[in-house]
Design a protein around this motif. Sequence first.
Motif, short mmCIF file in Angstrom:
data_model
loop_
_atom_site.label_atom_id
_atom_site.label_comp_id
_atom_site.label_asym_id
_atom_site.label_seq_id
_atom_site.Cartn_x
_atom_site.Cartn_y
_atom_site.Cartn_z
N PRO A 15 0.34 0.05 18.69
CA PRO A 15 -0.16 -0.60 17.49
C PRO A 15 -0.64 0.33 16.38
O PRO A 15 -0.39 0.05 15.21
N GLU A 16 -1.29 1.41 16.74
CA GLU A 16 -1.77 2.31 15.68
C GLU A 16 -0.58 2.92 14.94
O GLU A 16 -0.55 2.97 13.71
N ARG A 17 0.42 3.35 15.69
CA ARG A 17 1.63 3.93 15.08
C ARG A 17 2.30 2.94 14.13
O ARG A 17 2.65 3.28 13.01
N TYR A 18 2.49 1.70 14.61
CA TYR A 18 3.24 0.75 13.80
C TYR A 18 2.43 0.19 12.63
O TYR A 18 3.01 -0.12 11.59
N LEU A 19 1.11 0.07 12.78
CA LEU A 19 0.31 -0.32 11.61
C LEU A 19 0.40 0.75 10.53
O LEU A 19 0.58 0.44 9.35
N LYS A 20 0.30 2.00 10.93
CA LYS A 20 0.40 3.09 9.95
C LYS A 20 1.78 3.12 9.30
O LYS A 20 1.88 3.31 8.08
N SER A 21 2.81 2.91 10.07
CA SER A 21 4.16 2.88 9.52
C SER A 21 4.32 1.71 8.55
O SER A 21 4.88 1.85 7.46
N GLY A 22 3.80 0.54 8.94
CA GLY A 22 3.86 -0.62 8.07
C GLY A 22 3.10 -0.39 6.76
O GLY A 22 3.58 -0.75 5.68
N LEU A 23 1.94 0.24 6.85
CA LEU A 23 1.17 0.55 5.64
C LEU A 23 1.93 1.52 4.75
O LEU A 23 1.94 1.37 3.52
N SER A 24 2.56 2.51 5.35
CA SER A 24 3.36 3.47 4.57
C SER A 24 4.50 2.76 3.85
O SER A 24 4.75 3.02 2.67
N ASP A 25 5.18 1.86 4.55
CA ASP A 25 6.28 1.12 3.94
C ASP A 25 5.77 0.23 2.80
O ASP A 25 6.39 0.17 1.73
N LEU A 26 4.66 -0.45 3.02
CA LEU A 26 4.10 -1.31 1.97
C LEU A 26 3.66 -0.46 0.77
O LEU A 26 3.89 -0.84 -0.38
#
Length: 176
Positions: A15-26
């Motif tokens: 979850p930490e990895r994918y939240l950070k990735s999602g934030l970067s994409d947004l």
Amino acid sequence: MLSRVYISLGSNIEPERYLKSGLSDLSYHFGKLLLSSVYESEAVGFKGCNFLNMVVGVDTDLSIGELVSLFKKIEQDNGRLVGAKKFAPRTLDLDLLLYGDKVTLDPVELPRAEILTNAFVLWPMAELAPDLTHPSVNISYQTLWDEYDKNQQRLWPIPFVWAPALADEASTLNSL
């Protein structure tokens, strides 16, 4: 004309990895992000690992349909399987919660119903926009959270650091 939209992010697979990735994409698509704290909660609707959840606010001129398509693409780019069960583990879940003060069912339900039922959406909404009024029930998010039965779901804030400057560089490098 720009509209303020609110998006829920959730993950229970790395979850930490994918939240950070999602934030970067947004951040890549919208620039400045308004971020709630990150909250950990037990899975709702199925047995599974705990989720990390948060809410993000952005200003955009994209239509509701364009946002929903973009969020599906970001989810898929982050390993979300097309057609996966609703109540199942996921790498990244992006849901449009609010689009200004629009109330609609097409192309998605807005405001999203889970704002009123899920602590992992309502608490970060209340944190991010406490004085904003829910367009269907005409009650502020802070009041909704204050009146929410907190025994329904266990939820707690966790430390979480996302470095947008580094994320912006990574997003730019990934798009080259």
